[in-house]
Design a protein around this motif. Sequence first.
Motif, short mmCIF file in Angstrom:
data_model
loop_
_atom_site.label_atom_id
_atom_site.label_comp_id
_atom_site.label_asym_id
_atom_site.label_seq_id
_atom_site.Cartn_x
_atom_site.Cartn_y
_atom_site.Cartn_z
N SER A 2 14.66 -0.10 13.95
CA SER A 2 13.30 -0.61 13.94
C SER A 2 13.28 -2.14 13.85
O SER A 2 12.35 -2.76 14.34
CB SER A 2 12.50 0.02 12.80
OG SER A 2 13.03 -0.41 11.57
N ALA A 5 13.49 -3.34 17.35
CA ALA A 5 12.21 -3.16 18.04
C ALA A 5 11.22 -4.24 17.64
O ALA A 5 10.50 -4.78 18.47
CB ALA A 5 11.65 -1.77 17.76
N ILE A 6 11.16 -4.58 16.35
CA ILE A 6 10.25 -5.63 15.89
C ILE A 6 10.66 -6.96 16.49
O ILE A 6 9.83 -7.75 16.92
CB ILE A 6 10.24 -5.69 14.35
CG1 ILE A 6 9.58 -4.42 13.78
CG2 ILE A 6 9.50 -6.92 13.86
CD1 ILE A 6 9.71 -4.29 12.29
N VAL A 8 12.20 -7.49 19.33
CA VAL A 8 11.86 -7.49 20.76
C VAL A 8 10.37 -7.74 20.95
O VAL A 8 9.96 -8.53 21.81
CB VAL A 8 12.30 -6.17 21.43
CG1 VAL A 8 11.74 -6.06 22.84
CG2 VAL A 8 13.81 -6.06 21.44
N TYR A 9 9.54 -7.09 20.11
CA TYR A 9 8.10 -7.32 20.20
C TYR A 9 7.76 -8.77 19.86
O TYR A 9 6.92 -9.38 20.49
CB TYR A 9 7.33 -6.37 19.27
CG TYR A 9 7.22 -4.97 19.80
CD1 TYR A 9 6.67 -4.73 21.05
CD2 TYR A 9 7.66 -3.90 19.05
CE1 TYR A 9 6.57 -3.44 21.54
CE2 TYR A 9 7.57 -2.61 19.53
CZ TYR A 9 7.02 -2.38 20.77
OH TYR A 9 6.92 -1.11 21.25
N PHE A 12 8.64 -10.86 22.78
CA PHE A 12 7.69 -10.61 23.87
C PHE A 12 6.38 -11.36 23.61
O PHE A 12 5.85 -12.01 24.52
CB PHE A 12 7.43 -9.11 24.00
CG PHE A 12 6.41 -8.77 25.05
CD1 PHE A 12 6.70 -8.94 26.40
CD2 PHE A 12 5.18 -8.28 24.69
CE1 PHE A 12 5.76 -8.64 27.37
CE2 PHE A 12 4.23 -7.96 25.65
CZ PHE A 12 4.52 -8.14 27.00
N PHE A 13 5.86 -11.27 22.39
CA PHE A 13 4.61 -11.96 22.08
C PHE A 13 4.78 -13.48 22.13
O PHE A 13 3.89 -14.20 22.57
CB PHE A 13 4.06 -11.52 20.73
CG PHE A 13 3.47 -10.15 20.77
CD1 PHE A 13 2.56 -9.78 21.76
CD2 PHE A 13 3.80 -9.21 19.81
CE1 PHE A 13 2.02 -8.52 21.80
CE2 PHE A 13 3.27 -7.94 19.84
CZ PHE A 13 2.36 -7.59 20.84
N VAL A 82 -2.22 -10.46 23.30
CA VAL A 82 -1.74 -10.81 21.97
C VAL A 82 -2.86 -10.99 20.96
O VAL A 82 -2.58 -11.28 19.80
CB VAL A 82 -0.87 -12.10 22.02
CG1 VAL A 82 0.38 -11.86 22.83
CG2 VAL A 82 -1.66 -13.27 22.54
#
Length: 116
Positions: A2, A5-6, A8-9, A12-13, A82
């Motif tokens: 996780s 995943a955080i 990567v997010y 991305f943002f 966003v």
Amino acid sequence: MSLLAIDVYGLFFEFLHILTFFFEVTGAIIIIYGGLTAIVKMLLLEFRRIKIPYNQIRMSLTSKIVFGLEFLIAADILATIVAPTQQELIMLAVVVVIRTVLGYFLEKEALEFEIT
């Protein structure tokens, strides 16, 4: 997993923020360029160094404004991805509608210049 995943997010943002800024700056540069070009052409026209019709200068400025507004609208659309709150989404929607309506009427005016 996780944490990955955080991360990567988050990346991305951050990338979307950079793209949004890039589109905003590009739109502003196009509008500023169009305005400065129109000023120079108008001054040259006034001092009789060029023989460009005034309506052609206006049409050129209008087309640059419309093109710049399209970049600003694209930046607003990216910003909605966003935007975390409903209030920010509503504000962005209002800005996009205003810019779209403004762009529509400016483009309509530019087409009228081409006809006459």
